[in-house]
Design a protein around this motif. Sequence first.
Motif, PDB file in Angstrom:
ATOM      1  N   ASP A 196       4.392   0.242  -7.565  1.00  0.00           N
ATOM      2  CA  ASP A 196       3.570   1.176  -6.796  1.00  0.00           C
ATOM      3  C   ASP A 196       4.006   1.092  -5.338  1.00  0.00           C
ATOM      4  O   ASP A 196       3.751   0.104  -4.650  1.00  0.00           O
ATOM      5  CB  ASP A 196       2.091   0.806  -6.931  1.00  0.00           C
ATOM      6  CG  ASP A 196       1.159   1.820  -6.268  1.00  0.00           C
ATOM      7  OD1 ASP A 196       1.653   2.661  -5.487  1.00  0.00           O
ATOM      8  OD2 ASP A 196      -0.053   1.760  -6.527  1.00  0.00           O
ATOM      9  N   GLY A 198       3.040   3.147  -2.995  1.00  0.00           N
ATOM     10  CA  GLY A 198       2.030   3.708  -2.110  1.00  0.00           C
ATOM     11  C   GLY A 198       2.029   5.215  -1.996  1.00  0.00           C
ATOM     12  O   GLY A 198       1.241   5.781  -1.227  1.00  0.00           O
ATOM     13  N   THR A 201      -1.343   6.874  -3.130  1.00  0.00           N
ATOM     14  CA  THR A 201      -2.358   6.718  -2.088  1.00  0.00           C
ATOM     15  C   THR A 201      -2.102   7.696  -0.943  1.00  0.00           C
ATOM     16  O   THR A 201      -3.047   8.302  -0.404  1.00  0.00           O
ATOM     17  CB  THR A 201      -2.368   5.281  -1.557  1.00  0.00           C
ATOM     18  OG1 THR A 201      -2.653   4.389  -2.643  1.00  0.00           O
ATOM     19  CG2 THR A 201      -3.417   5.105  -0.478  1.00  0.00           C
ATOM     20  N   ARG A 202      -0.859   7.857  -0.574  1.00  0.00           N
ATOM     21  CA  ARG A 202      -0.521   8.813   0.483  1.00  0.00           C
ATOM     22  C   ARG A 202      -0.922  10.227   0.079  1.00  0.00           C
ATOM     23  O   ARG A 202      -1.470  10.983   0.901  1.00  0.00           O
ATOM     24  CB  ARG A 202       0.978   8.757   0.783  1.00  0.00           C
ATOM     25  CG  ARG A 202       1.442   9.795   1.810  1.00  0.00           C
ATOM     26  CD  ARG A 202       2.922   9.663   2.103  1.00  0.00           C
ATOM     27  NE  ARG A 202       3.396  10.765   2.932  1.00  0.00           N
ATOM     28  CZ  ARG A 202       4.658  10.906   3.321  1.00  0.00           C
ATOM     29  NH1 ARG A 202       5.585  10.019   2.975  1.00  0.00           N
ATOM     30  NH2 ARG A 202       5.010  11.953   4.060  1.00  0.00           N
ATOM     31  N   ARG A 205      -4.572  10.629   0.465  1.00  0.00           N
ATOM     32  CA  ARG A 205      -4.944  10.714   1.877  1.00  0.00           C
ATOM     33  C   ARG A 205      -4.649  12.116   2.423  1.00  0.00           C
ATOM     34  O   ARG A 205      -5.452  12.682   3.179  1.00  0.00           O
ATOM     35  CB  ARG A 205      -4.176   9.668   2.684  1.00  0.00           C
ATOM     36  CG  ARG A 205      -4.576   9.623   4.163  1.00  0.00           C
ATOM     37  CD  ARG A 205      -3.796   8.568   4.917  1.00  0.00           C
ATOM     38  NE  ARG A 205      -4.047   7.229   4.394  1.00  0.00           N
ATOM     39  CZ  ARG A 205      -3.155   6.478   3.743  1.00  0.00           C
ATOM     40  NH1 ARG A 205      -1.927   6.970   3.525  1.00  0.00           N
ATOM     41  NH2 ARG A 205      -3.461   5.284   3.307  1.00  0.00           N
ATOM     42  N   LEU A 210      -9.685  10.493   0.193  1.00  0.00           N
ATOM     43  CA  LEU A 210     -10.101   9.106   0.345  1.00  0.00           C
ATOM     44  C   LEU A 210     -11.417   9.001   1.121  1.00  0.00           C
ATOM     45  O   LEU A 210     -11.712   9.835   1.978  1.00  0.00           O
ATOM     46  CB  LEU A 210      -9.002   8.305   1.031  1.00  0.00           C
ATOM     47  CG  LEU A 210      -7.708   8.185   0.213  1.00  0.00           C
ATOM     48  CD1 LEU A 210      -6.719   7.285   0.922  1.00  0.00           C
ATOM     49  CD2 LEU A 210      -7.994   7.644  -1.187  1.00  0.00           C
ATOM     50  N   ALA A 217     -10.471  -1.965   2.149  1.00  0.00           N
ATOM     51  CA  ALA A 217      -9.079  -1.823   1.713  1.00  0.00           C
ATOM     52  C   ALA A 217      -8.738  -2.789   0.588  1.00  0.00           C
ATOM     53  O   ALA A 217      -7.898  -2.480  -0.273  1.00  0.00           O
ATOM     54  CB  ALA A 217      -8.145  -2.032   2.901  1.00  0.00           C
ATOM     55  N   ARG A 220      -9.110  -1.236  -2.846  1.00  0.00           N
ATOM     56  CA  ARG A 220      -8.131  -0.204  -3.225  1.00  0.00           C
ATOM     57  C   ARG A 220      -6.891  -0.374  -2.344  1.00  0.00           C
ATOM     58  O   ARG A 220      -6.623   0.441  -1.464  1.00  0.00           O
ATOM     59  CB  ARG A 220      -8.704   1.210  -3.052  1.00  0.00           C
ATOM     60  CG  ARG A 220      -9.972   1.486  -3.817  1.00  0.00           C
ATOM     61  CD  ARG A 220     -10.376   2.964  -3.730  1.00  0.00           C
ATOM     62  NE  ARG A 220      -9.596   3.782  -4.635  1.00  0.00           N
ATOM     63  CZ  ARG A 220      -8.678   4.687  -4.283  1.00  0.00           C
ATOM     64  NH1 ARG A 220      -8.400   4.879  -3.009  1.00  0.00           N
ATOM     65  NH2 ARG A 220      -8.034   5.392  -5.178  1.00  0.00           N
ATOM     66  N   PRO A 221      -6.096  -1.421  -2.570  1.00  0.00           N
ATOM     67  CA  PRO A 221      -4.929  -1.653  -1.712  1.00  0.00           C
ATOM     68  C   PRO A 221      -3.928  -0.508  -1.792  1.00  0.00           C
ATOM     69  O   PRO A 221      -3.795   0.155  -2.825  1.00  0.00           O
ATOM     70  CB  PRO A 221      -4.338  -2.948  -2.250  1.00  0.00           C
ATOM     71  CG  PRO A 221      -4.913  -3.114  -3.612  1.00  0.00           C
ATOM     72  CD  PRO A 221      -6.242  -2.446  -3.605  1.00  0.00           C
ATOM     73  N   GLU A 222      -3.244  -0.286  -0.688  1.00  0.00           N
ATOM     74  CA  GLU A 222      -2.298   0.831  -0.555  1.00  0.00           C
ATOM     75  C   GLU A 222      -1.314   0.898  -1.722  1.00  0.00           C
ATOM     76  O   GLU A 222      -1.016   1.968  -2.234  1.00  0.00           O
ATOM     77  CB  GLU A 222      -1.533   0.680   0.759  1.00  0.00           C
ATOM     78  CG  GLU A 222      -0.592   1.821   1.089  1.00  0.00           C
ATOM     79  CD  GLU A 222      -1.251   2.928   1.893  1.00  0.00           C
ATOM     80  OE1 GLU A 222      -0.586   3.954   2.110  1.00  0.00           O
ATOM     81  OE2 GLU A 222      -2.417   2.765   2.298  1.00  0.00           O
ATOM     82  N   ARG A 223      -0.807  -0.258  -2.143  1.00  0.00           N
ATOM     83  CA  ARG A 223       0.203  -0.298  -3.211  1.00  0.00           C
ATOM     84  C   ARG A 223      -0.332  -0.900  -4.510  1.00  0.00           C
ATOM     85  O   ARG A 223       0.429  -1.310  -5.371  1.00  0.00           O
ATOM     86  CB  ARG A 223       1.430  -1.073  -2.732  1.00  0.00           C
ATOM     87  CG  ARG A 223       2.120  -0.414  -1.546  1.00  0.00           C
ATOM     88  CD  ARG A 223       3.477  -0.998  -1.288  1.00  0.00           C
ATOM     89  NE  ARG A 223       4.195  -0.268  -0.262  1.00  0.00           N
ATOM     90  CZ  ARG A 223       5.486  -0.373  -0.007  1.00  0.00           C
ATOM     91  NH1 ARG A 223       6.222  -1.199  -0.746  1.00  0.00           N
ATOM     92  NH2 ARG A 223       6.059   0.312   0.949  1.00  0.00           N
ATOM     93  N   TRP A 266       9.112   9.688  -2.128  1.00  0.00           N
ATOM     94  CA  TRP A 266       8.138  10.679  -1.677  1.00  0.00           C
ATOM     95  C   TRP A 266       8.745  12.073  -1.674  1.00  0.00           C
ATOM     96  O   TRP A 266       9.893  12.282  -1.275  1.00  0.00           O
ATOM     97  CB  TRP A 266       7.642  10.354  -0.272  1.00  0.00           C
ATOM     98  CG  TRP A 266       6.737  11.432   0.247  1.00  0.00           C
ATOM     99  CD1 TRP A 266       7.052  12.419   1.138  1.00  0.00           C
ATOM    100  CD2 TRP A 266       5.378  11.665  -0.142  1.00  0.00           C
ATOM    101  NE1 TRP A 266       5.965  13.238   1.341  1.00  0.00           N
ATOM    102  CE2 TRP A 266       4.925  12.807   0.565  1.00  0.00           C
ATOM    103  CE3 TRP A 266       4.510  11.017  -1.017  1.00  0.00           C
ATOM    104  CZ2 TRP A 266       3.636  13.305   0.429  1.00  0.00           C
ATOM    105  CZ3 TRP A 266       3.224  11.521  -1.152  1.00  0.00           C
ATOM    106  CH2 TRP A 266       2.804  12.642  -0.440  1.00  0.00           C
TER     107      TRP A 266
END
Length: 342
Positions: A196, A198, A201-202, A205, A210, A217, A220-223, A266
Amino acid sequence: MTAEWRPDVLGPPFAQRTLPLGTDADGGVVATLVRREPSVWATLVGPLRDVDVLYVHGWSDCFFQVELARFWCDLGARFHALDLRAYGRSLREGQIPGYVTDLSVYDEDIAAALTAIGHDPATDAPRRRRLVLLGHSTGGLTLTLWAARHPGFADALVLNSPWLELQTGPFARQALLPLIEARARWDPLGAHPEVDLGFYTRAQRETGALPGEAIPAAWRPERGFPTHPGWLRAVVRGHATVAAGIETGCPTLVLLSARSSSPLSWSEQALTSDSVLVVDEIARAATRVGSDVTLRRVDGALHDVFLSAEPARTEAYRSLREWLVDGAVRRRAPRGMLAPPH
């Protein structure tokens, strides 16, 4: 530790209740039930005013979907969400986030939540209210397996991008299973490579999905949480159970994005696709969960279809409402009732 309702981190009208589950090597184990009640008017006239909903989150996640709860309550349903042991509100110091070696461990969490809202799985007594189970991703797999072990207990099952199959597909899963089993036996808490990066999550966002600072945090950690061989074996065994064919005994709605995108880099496609699962594999696996399955593909949806940008989010809710109010759930009476209210 308290069993009373108290204010939730999401603020009014949400409240939470701790569900003690015993102890393990890491200390006290709990699950956490979050509720939102419908308005008085909705309880009188809403088409789902006799319905209780229990939501279970996905991997490296917790409940924060305020809009999703409001959707159900506007239809008159009583909405509840469960943060499973070692997730979100239930994560305690020293615990390995999300780690279990068998998904059936969560039977205890689910039973505690259902009992708290008036649907004790240990009794066959008639119920005056219908029960809808709602699961996202790994939570969708967990609830599907639970429903198959308790066929017909739920009146409906709604699966939001459920993780019913490994991303590599069934043939690769079967080939990998002996390696996964062996690693889980000798190194159950070993490290896996980070997969993962991230980007999901991006995407959340950038769609504005979110919840801001309400959810810590660490929940739900970024990665995402680190994964371990013992946990992966539990998940893959769940996939194998689904692939062999199961029966939940209730109408099931599966909501998926129309397409997938790569989680390894990405691109703008991440904003309109599922960058976590291979949705075509999930669609095929969904045919194995019961005899009454409806599949809806939502163009432009994210992995969590209810966190998508418009117009995909509106389409996801429209599909869900149509299925609930006009479809199988509307016609189904809860156990012990002749018919749902009109």
